[in-house]
Scaffold this active site. Structure first.
Site, PDB file in Angstrom:
ATOM      1  N   LYS A 152     -11.730  -3.868  18.596  1.00 35.34           N
ATOM      2  CA  LYS A 152     -10.322  -4.162  18.873  1.00 35.34           C
ATOM      3  C   LYS A 152      -9.929  -3.772  20.303  1.00 35.34           C
ATOM      4  O   LYS A 152      -8.750  -3.798  20.653  1.00 35.34           O
ATOM      5  CB  LYS A 152      -9.434  -3.465  17.836  1.00 35.34           C
ATOM      6  CG  LYS A 152      -9.817  -3.852  16.382  1.00 35.34           C
ATOM      7  CD  LYS A 152      -8.769  -3.484  15.352  1.00 35.34           C
ATOM      8  CE  LYS A 152      -9.243  -3.808  13.934  1.00 35.34           C
ATOM      9  NZ  LYS A 152      -8.188  -3.850  12.946  1.00 35.34           N
ATOM     10  N   LYS A 190       9.076 -16.744 -11.049  1.00 31.21           N
ATOM     11  CA  LYS A 190       8.283 -15.649 -11.609  1.00 31.21           C
ATOM     12  C   LYS A 190       7.085 -16.224 -12.386  1.00 31.21           C
ATOM     13  O   LYS A 190       7.263 -17.139 -13.208  1.00 31.21           O
ATOM     14  CB  LYS A 190       9.173 -14.820 -12.544  1.00 31.21           C
ATOM     15  CG  LYS A 190       8.478 -13.634 -13.132  1.00 31.21           C
ATOM     16  CD  LYS A 190       9.409 -12.866 -14.065  1.00 31.21           C
ATOM     17  CE  LYS A 190       8.616 -11.833 -14.815  1.00 31.21           C
ATOM     18  NZ  LYS A 190       9.383 -11.211 -15.878  1.00 31.21           N
ATOM     19  N   PHE A 200      -5.051   3.087  14.547  1.00 38.85           N
ATOM     20  CA  PHE A 200      -5.316   4.097  13.526  1.00 38.85           C
ATOM     21  C   PHE A 200      -6.433   3.551  12.637  1.00 38.85           C
ATOM     22  O   PHE A 200      -6.624   2.339  12.547  1.00 38.85           O
ATOM     23  CB  PHE A 200      -4.069   4.335  12.665  1.00 38.85           C
ATOM     24  CG  PHE A 200      -3.197   5.459  13.165  1.00 38.85           C
ATOM     25  CD1 PHE A 200      -2.465   5.313  14.322  1.00 38.85           C
ATOM     26  CD2 PHE A 200      -3.101   6.653  12.457  1.00 38.85           C
ATOM     27  CE1 PHE A 200      -1.653   6.339  14.782  1.00 38.85           C
ATOM     28  CE2 PHE A 200      -2.287   7.689  12.900  1.00 38.85           C
ATOM     29  CZ  PHE A 200      -1.566   7.535  14.066  1.00 38.85           C
ATOM     30  N   ASP A 216      -4.498  -6.926   5.087  1.00 37.53           N
ATOM     31  CA  ASP A 216      -5.429  -7.892   5.686  1.00 37.53           C
ATOM     32  C   ASP A 216      -5.339  -9.252   5.011  1.00 37.53           C
ATOM     33  O   ASP A 216      -5.790 -10.249   5.559  1.00 37.53           O
ATOM     34  CB  ASP A 216      -6.862  -7.361   5.556  1.00 37.53           C
ATOM     35  CG  ASP A 216      -7.114  -6.234   6.545  1.00 37.53           C
ATOM     36  OD1 ASP A 216      -6.700  -6.377   7.710  1.00 37.53           O
ATOM     37  OD2 ASP A 216      -7.706  -5.213   6.143  1.00 37.53           O
ATOM     38  N   ASN A 233       0.857  -1.194   0.000  1.00 38.26           N
ATOM     39  CA  ASN A 233       0.000   0.000   0.000  1.00 38.26           C
ATOM     40  C   ASN A 233       0.892   1.243   0.000  1.00 38.26           C
ATOM     41  O   ASN A 233       2.115   1.129  -0.041  1.00 38.26           O
ATOM     42  CB  ASN A 233      -0.950  -0.024   1.204  1.00 38.26           C
ATOM     43  CG  ASN A 233      -0.187  -0.093   2.502  1.00 38.26           C
ATOM     44  OD1 ASN A 233       0.532   0.836   2.863  1.00 38.26           O
ATOM     45  ND2 ASN A 233      -0.297  -1.213   3.210  1.00 38.26           N
TER      46      ASN A 233
HETATM   47  O1  PMT Z   1       2.860   5.988   6.640  1.00 39.75           O
HETATM   48  P1  PMT Z   1       2.298   7.324   6.148  1.00 39.75           P
HETATM   49  O2  PMT Z   1       2.556   7.546   4.682  1.00 39.75           O
HETATM   50  O3  PMT Z   1       2.739   8.471   7.006  1.00 39.75           O
HETATM   51  O4  PMT Z   1       0.696   7.247   6.270  1.00 39.75           O
HETATM   52  C1  PMT Z   1       0.070   7.207   7.516  1.00 39.75           C
HETATM   53  C2  PMT Z   1      -1.090   6.194   7.546  1.00 39.75           C
HETATM   54  C3  PMT Z   1      -2.162   6.619   6.575  1.00 39.75           C
HETATM   55  C4  PMT Z   1      -0.586   4.800   7.183  1.00 39.75           C
HETATM   56  C5  PMT Z   1      -1.619   6.197   9.028  1.00 39.75           C
HETATM   57  O5  PMT Z   1      -2.032   7.478   9.356  1.00 39.75           O
HETATM   58  C6  PMT Z   1      -2.762   5.199   9.198  1.00 39.75           C
HETATM   59  O6  PMT Z   1      -3.935   5.505   8.983  1.00 39.75           O
HETATM   60  N1  PMT Z   1      -2.450   3.943   9.590  1.00 39.75           N
HETATM   61  C7  PMT Z   1      -3.404   2.840   9.717  1.00 39.75           C
HETATM   62  C8  PMT Z   1      -3.604   2.217   8.360  1.00 39.75           C
HETATM   63  C9  PMT Z   1      -4.519   1.027   8.407  1.00 39.75           C
HETATM   64  O7  PMT Z   1      -4.101  -0.065   8.148  1.00 39.75           O
HETATM   65  O8  PMT Z   1      -5.721   1.270   8.846  1.00 39.75           O
HETATM   66  P2  PMT Z   1      -6.891   0.140   8.938  1.00 39.75           P
HETATM   67  O9  PMT Z   1      -8.115   0.952   9.161  1.00 39.75           O
HETATM   68  O10 PMT Z   1      -6.849  -0.764   7.765  1.00 39.75           O
HETATM   69  O11 PMT Z   1      -6.517  -0.685  10.212  1.00 39.75           O
HETATM   70  C10 PMT Z   1      -7.004  -0.351  11.517  1.00 39.75           C
HETATM   71  C11 PMT Z   1      -5.952  -0.641  12.545  1.00 39.75           C
HETATM   72  O12 PMT Z   1      -5.729  -2.052  12.652  1.00 39.75           O
HETATM   73  C12 PMT Z   1      -4.616  -0.004  12.301  1.00 39.75           C
HETATM   74  O13 PMT Z   1      -4.121   0.441  13.524  1.00 39.75           O
HETATM   75  C13 PMT Z   1      -3.782  -1.163  11.741  1.00 39.75           C
HETATM   76  O14 PMT Z   1      -2.397  -1.001  12.066  1.00 39.75           O
HETATM   77  C14 PMT Z   1      -4.370  -2.366  12.453  1.00 39.75           C
HETATM   78  N2  PMT Z   1      -4.325  -3.620  11.693  1.00 39.75           N
HETATM   79  C15 PMT Z   1      -4.976  -3.733  10.509  1.00 39.75           C
HETATM   80  C16 PMT Z   1      -4.975  -4.942   9.856  1.00 39.75           C
HETATM   81  C17 PMT Z   1      -4.286  -6.024  10.398  1.00 39.75           C
HETATM   82  N3  PMT Z   1      -4.244  -7.202   9.771  1.00 39.75           N
HETATM   83  N4  PMT Z   1      -3.631  -5.892  11.561  1.00 39.75           N
HETATM   84  C18 PMT Z   1      -3.649  -4.704  12.211  1.00 39.75           C
HETATM   85  O15 PMT Z   1      -3.054  -4.583  13.292  1.00 39.75           O
END
Ligand code: PMT
Length: 397
Positions: free
Chosen positions: A340, A288, A322, A278, A209
């Site tokens: 969570k 490849k 986040f 995810d 991503n």
């Molecule tokens: O890195 P930058 O370019 O500065 O950008 C910052 C950012 C956009 C990455 C940051 O601000 C941000 O939003 N990070 C969370 C991105 C994300 O994966 O969000 P989500 O809504 O998909 O996940 C929710 C939370 O679960 C997040 O805290 C994530 O770390 C966590 N997660 C998600 C999926 C997974 N399999 N395991 C996790 O722990």
């Protein structure tokens, strides 16, 4: 403590130069690394050997005899310094810097530095009150340079008034506060995740991503500056490791999972700012994948939700997630808080200009368990990080 902090001390030719010896030994005792640059006239006051012994570093003495050497040295010292302190600072060095003159080791180092620069002036009262000196000081202050005001008293020249080098205690305190403005997280252990994950499809391709890691690295940097013991688990980024931080590099979500799970127990605070995949390809081809005429179907399997698992194991830890959303930001973020088991979540709308992935700025809404929302307008990611850490700190009060 000032472990991992580099201070460059410029000593200029005032009678108070001898007090700079005390400044050096105080910073050494606090664990800082200190490099001393002496102007030629400072060496008339104190023997460079004294500073060498106290700082345990070679002293750079401005004799103009080795211009090639200092031409390179001033850049490396300027880059290395977390803070550049000029104590005592004469009217001469203040005047040079205020007027863009860089003609020796100290003035070129100051000019080449982007770190915090602090002057502790010491001079005769009438010189200090001289309008030209005062205008130079005002000009430098308006440009962001810091000054530690001299104190009043009987000066070496016999005059009484303002111009004595500030107390060494005061100088050390001001520098400490400038380097570490807030040590409210001293003694706290914090784990931060940052950056993207990479899920290989074959030896050539992967799923990832747009995360640059800037948000997570800003959190790590800010937390360290506030005194925390920081572990940063990072996916692949172009960023260099923030100073003082224990960095664990990972690629895939499973690697991030392992790194987080083997480090979470000792943490007081965990902030998951990484953008985690995810899903991962069910099969990673060892060779490849060659193109064919038809479509290619990939089967993706679920990765563990690291944050959700941490929510189950949370106990007394402060757990922050986040949410990177492109629609129904508040609603989606709120549902993550309960699913969570988070203390709060930082939501960013990745469609907003200046927010989310890649940019130096972010625009966030911090949402707590009670659904209360604090909006933070567009700010650079370090500022956002500090506002998040302010919220964290409220839990300890
Ligand atoms: O890195 P930058 O370019 O500065 O950008 C910052 C950012 C956009 C990455 C940051 O601000 C941000 O939003 N990070 C969370 C991105 C994300 O994966 O969000 P989500 O809504 O998909 O996940 C929710 C939370 O679960 C997040 O805290 C994530 O770390 C966590 N997660 C998600 C999926 C997974 N399999 N395991 C996790 O722990």
């Amino acid at each position: 403590m000032l472990k991992d902090i580099n201070i460059v001390l410029g000593v200029t030719g005032g009678i108070a130069a001898y007090k700079a010896c005390d400044v050096v030994s105080r910073f050494k005792k606090l664990g800082a690394n200190i490099d001393v640059i002496m102007t030629k006239s400072a060496t008339e006051m104190v023997n460079p050997h004294t500073f060498q012994v106290l700082s345990q570093n070679p002293v750079i003495v401005d004799t103009f005899t080795t211009p090639r050497y200092w031409d390179i040295e001033h850049i490396s010292l300027a880059q290395k310094a977390d803070v550049l302190l000029i104590a005592p600072a004469t009217a001469n060095i203040i005047g040079k810097v205020a007027n863009g003159i860089a003609d020796d080791m100290l003035s070129t180092t100051i000019m080449a530095s982007t770190s915090k620069i602090i002057f502790a002036p010491a001079m005769n009262t009438k010189m200090y009150d001289n309008k030209i000196v005062q205008q130079n000081i005002e000009k430098l202050i308006s440009l962001g340079y810091k000054f530690i005001n001299p104190s009043s008293g009987r000066l070496a020249c016999g005059d009484v008034g303002k111009g004595k080098l500030a107390d060494v205690d005061n100088i050390v305190e001001v520098v400490k506060n400038i380097i570490k403005p807030n040590s409210d997280l001293e003694g706290k252990k914090i784990l931060i995740t940052a950056g993207p994950t990479r899920e290989s499809i074959d030896p050539v391709r992967f799923i990832t991503n747009h995360s640059s890691g800037k948000m997570g690295y800003s959190l790590a940097k800010a937390a360290f500056e506030r005194g925390a013991d920081v572990t940063l688990v990072s996916g692949p980024t172009q960023l260099s490791s923030p100073k003082g931080v224990k960095l664990i590099n990972v690629n895939t979500t499973l690697e991030m999972y392992d790194a987080v799970m083997s480090n979470y127990k000792e943490q007081d605070i965990i902030i998951k700012s990484a953008a985690v995949s995810d899903y991962r390809p069910e099969i990673v081809s060892t060779n490849k994948i060659k193109k064919s005429d038809g479509n290619l179907n990939l089967t993706l399997v679920r990765n563990p939700d690291i944050l959700k698992e941490l929510g189950i194991l949370k106990e007394n830890r402060i757990l922050i997630g986040f949410a990177a959303e492109s629609q129904d930001v508040i609603q989606n973020a709120k549902s993550k808080i309960s699913r969570k088991n988070l203390d709060f979540i930082v939501a960013n709308n990745i469609k907003e200009e200046g927010a989310g992935f890649g940019s130096d700025t972010n625009i966030v809404q911090i949402i707590n368990k009670n659904g209360e929302i604090e909006k933070i307008a567009k700010s650079n990611k370090i500022e956002i990080a500090n506002r998040i850490l302010d919220k964290v700190n409220e839990f300890f009060k």
